[in-house]
Design a protein around this motif. Structure first.
Motif, PDB file in Angstrom:
ATOM      1  N   GLU A  23       0.836  -1.208   0.000  1.00  0.00           N
ATOM      2  CA  GLU A  23       0.000   0.000   0.000  1.00  0.00           C
ATOM      3  C   GLU A  23       0.871   1.258   0.000  1.00  0.00           C
ATOM      4  OE1 GLU A  23      -2.379  -0.286   3.491  1.00  0.00           O
ATOM      5  OE2 GLU A  23      -3.352  -2.161   2.901  1.00  0.00           O
ATOM      6  N   GLY A  24       0.437   2.261  -0.756  1.00  0.00           N
ATOM      7  CA  GLY A  24       1.094   3.565  -0.723  1.00  0.00           C
ATOM      8  C   GLY A  24       2.394   3.659  -1.484  1.00  0.00           C
ATOM      9  N   VAL A  25       2.673   2.700  -2.368  1.00  0.00           N
ATOM     10  CA  VAL A  25       3.943   2.742  -3.096  1.00  0.00           C
ATOM     11  C   VAL A  25       4.041   3.996  -3.958  1.00  0.00           C
ATOM     12  CG1 VAL A  25       3.173   1.462  -5.139  1.00  0.00           C
ATOM     13  CG2 VAL A  25       5.560   1.287  -4.387  1.00  0.00           C
ATOM     14  N   GLU A  26       2.909   4.597  -4.289  1.00  0.00           N
ATOM     15  CA  GLU A  26       2.921   5.831  -5.082  1.00  0.00           C
ATOM     16  C   GLU A  26       3.510   7.003  -4.305  1.00  0.00           C
ATOM     17  OE1 GLU A  26      -0.985   5.621  -2.891  1.00  0.00           O
ATOM     18  OE2 GLU A  26       0.232   4.231  -4.081  1.00  0.00           O
ATOM     19  N   ASN A  27       3.668   6.849  -2.989  1.00  0.00           N
ATOM     20  CA  ASN A  27       4.270   7.908  -2.169  1.00  0.00           C
ATOM     21  C   ASN A  27       5.787   7.984  -2.334  1.00  0.00           C
ATOM     22  OD1 ASN A  27       1.889   8.873  -0.902  1.00  0.00           O
ATOM     23  ND2 ASN A  27       1.916   7.129   0.499  1.00  0.00           N
ATOM     24  N   ILE A  28       6.385   6.988  -2.970  1.00  0.00           N
ATOM     25  CA  ILE A  28       7.833   6.974  -3.169  1.00  0.00           C
ATOM     26  C   ILE A  28       8.167   7.739  -4.449  1.00  0.00           C
ATOM     27  CG2 ILE A  28       9.869   5.540  -3.514  1.00  0.00           C
ATOM     28  CD1 ILE A  28       8.336   3.276  -2.099  1.00  0.00           C
ATOM     29  N   PRO A  29       8.943   8.815  -4.369  1.00  0.00           N
ATOM     30  CA  PRO A  29       9.313   9.554  -5.582  1.00  0.00           C
ATOM     31  C   PRO A  29       9.994   8.627  -6.590  1.00  0.00           C
ATOM     32  CG  PRO A  29       9.977  10.762  -3.612  1.00  0.00           C
ATOM     33  CD  PRO A  29       9.538   9.404  -3.157  1.00  0.00           C
ATOM     34  N   PRO A  30       9.658   8.726  -7.868  1.00  0.00           N
ATOM     35  CA  PRO A  30      10.244   7.829  -8.867  1.00  0.00           C
ATOM     36  C   PRO A  30      11.719   8.096  -9.134  1.00  0.00           C
ATOM     37  CG  PRO A  30       8.872   9.493  -9.916  1.00  0.00           C
ATOM     38  CD  PRO A  30       8.653   9.629  -8.448  1.00  0.00           C
ATOM     39  N   SER A  31      12.208   9.246  -8.719  1.00  0.00           N
ATOM     40  CA  SER A  31      13.625   9.572  -8.912  1.00  0.00           C
ATOM     41  C   SER A  31      14.049  10.569  -7.840  1.00  0.00           C
ATOM     42  CB  SER A  31      13.859  10.160 -10.314  1.00  0.00           C
ATOM     43  OG  SER A  31      13.122  11.362 -10.477  1.00  0.00           O
ATOM     44  N   GLY A  32      15.350  10.771  -7.723  1.00  0.00           N
ATOM     45  CA  GLY A  32      15.877  11.710  -6.744  1.00  0.00           C
ATOM     46  C   GLY A  32      16.052  11.071  -5.384  1.00  0.00           C
ATOM     47  N   PRO A  33      16.763  11.750  -4.485  1.00  0.00           N
ATOM     48  CA  PRO A  33      17.050  11.179  -3.166  1.00  0.00           C
ATOM     49  C   PRO A  33      15.798  11.019  -2.314  1.00  0.00           C
ATOM     50  CG  PRO A  33      17.681  13.482  -3.216  1.00  0.00           C
ATOM     51  CD  PRO A  33      17.326  13.109  -4.623  1.00  0.00           C
ATOM     52  N   VAL A  34      15.704   9.911  -1.615  1.00  0.00           N
ATOM     53  CA  VAL A  34      14.592   9.677  -0.695  1.00  0.00           C
ATOM     54  C   VAL A  34      15.071   8.712   0.388  1.00  0.00           C
ATOM     55  CG1 VAL A  34      13.636   7.777  -2.089  1.00  0.00           C
ATOM     56  CG2 VAL A  34      12.174   8.986  -0.452  1.00  0.00           C
ATOM     57  N   ILE A  35      14.641   8.962   1.602  1.00  0.00           N
ATOM     58  CA  ILE A  35      14.959   8.093   2.732  1.00  0.00           C
ATOM     59  C   ILE A  35      13.723   7.265   3.049  1.00  0.00           C
ATOM     60  CG2 ILE A  35      15.611   8.006   5.173  1.00  0.00           C
ATOM     61  CD1 ILE A  35      16.827  10.859   4.723  1.00  0.00           C
ATOM     62  N   LEU A  36      13.871   5.949   3.044  1.00  0.00           N
ATOM     63  CA  LEU A  36      12.787   5.046   3.429  1.00  0.00           C
ATOM     64  C   LEU A  36      13.080   4.596   4.861  1.00  0.00           C
ATOM     65  CD1 LEU A  36      12.661   2.869   0.183  1.00  0.00           C
ATOM     66  CD2 LEU A  36      11.329   4.929   0.703  1.00  0.00           C
ATOM     67  N   ALA A  37      12.230   4.982   5.794  1.00  0.00           N
ATOM     68  CA  ALA A  37      12.468   4.695   7.215  1.00  0.00           C
ATOM     69  C   ALA A  37      11.334   3.840   7.754  1.00  0.00           C
ATOM     70  CB  ALA A  37      12.578   5.999   8.007  1.00  0.00           C
ATOM     71  N   GLY A  38      11.684   2.669   8.303  1.00  0.00           N
ATOM     72  CA  GLY A  38      10.614   1.781   8.748  1.00  0.00           C
ATOM     73  C   GLY A  38      10.966   0.928   9.946  1.00  0.00           C
TER      74      GLY A  38
END
Length: 225
Positions: A23-38
């Motif tokens: 669920e919510g995978v669309e919240n991940i930017p398709p490019s550029g820096p992003v931190i996934l914290a879980g």
């Protein structure tokens, strides 16, 4: 190319076997820096996340997974390297800073970087207090933080189990959170990092529904991811 091929093949196979709810995978930017914290429940988390996210993900893994002898060691090294893992040693403050530097470098290169703020996996299913490295990365890089929550992965490979099992898993990605250098303006860096980390952990808890432990998770033995 190796990563894309392995991810596509393993992701398709994993979805057939485990039928995960994502669920919510669309919240991940398709490019550029992003931190996934879980949250962190199982050794398998570091395999599930790269396969669930539709872009390359870098993450930290124990150096031991890259140094094992024989066929098993070579297979482990190949798998973790192909999945985007970065080997780190854990223990001292210097090693922790080196790990954060590796993460910051990945973000500055425009990559997605996954981190477990709890530091090590939960052995009782509770959500432990987050360590402030995630806030340091967010403030230094300016990258958005996408909180995520895993459930069910602790049943794939329970502590002590050597062979993965089939279990229903759910992965939820939340709304991106942005923390710049001026976030919580007026506070000293330490309190600012603590406040940001607590905010991120609260978002993870809302996604996971876990009971909060209220304390830091201790680093047990060598079997932790």
């Amino acid at each position: 190319m190796l990563y894309d091929t392995l991810r596509a093949t393993a992701s398709a196979l994993g979805k057939v076997v485990y039928r995960p709810t994502i669920e919510g995978v669309e919240n991940i930017p398709p490019s550029g820096p992003v931190i996934l914290a879980g949250n962190h429940l199982s050794f398998s988390d570091s395999v599930v996340i790269p396969l669930a996210v539709p872009r390359r993900v870098r993450f930290l893994a124990k150096a031991a997974y890259f140094e094992g002898p024989g066929v098993k060691g070579r297979l482990s090294r190949f798998t973790f390297t192909a999945l985007g893992a970065v080997p780190v040693r854990r223990g001292s403050s210097r090693e922790a800073l080196d790990a954060l530097e590796l993460g910051l470098r990945a973000l500055k290169d425009g990559e997605a970087f996954a981190i477990y703020p709890e530091g090590t996996r939960s052995r009782d299913g509770r959500l432990y207090r987050g360590r402030t490295g995630v806030a340091h990365l967010a403030m230094e890089s300016g990258a958005p933080v996408v909180p995520f929550a895993l459930s069910g992965t602790e049943r794939i490979q329970p502590i002590g189990a050597r062979i993965p099992r089939v279990a229903e898993i759910t992965i939820r990605f939340g709304t991106p959170m942005v923390f710049g250098p001026d976030h919580y303006g007026g506070r000293k860096p330490g309190p600012a990092r603590r406040a940001i980390t607590d905010e991120i952990m609260a978002a993870i808890q809302r996604l996971s529904g876990q009971e909060e432990a209220g304390v830091y998770n201790a680093y047990p033995g060598r079997d932790d991811a």
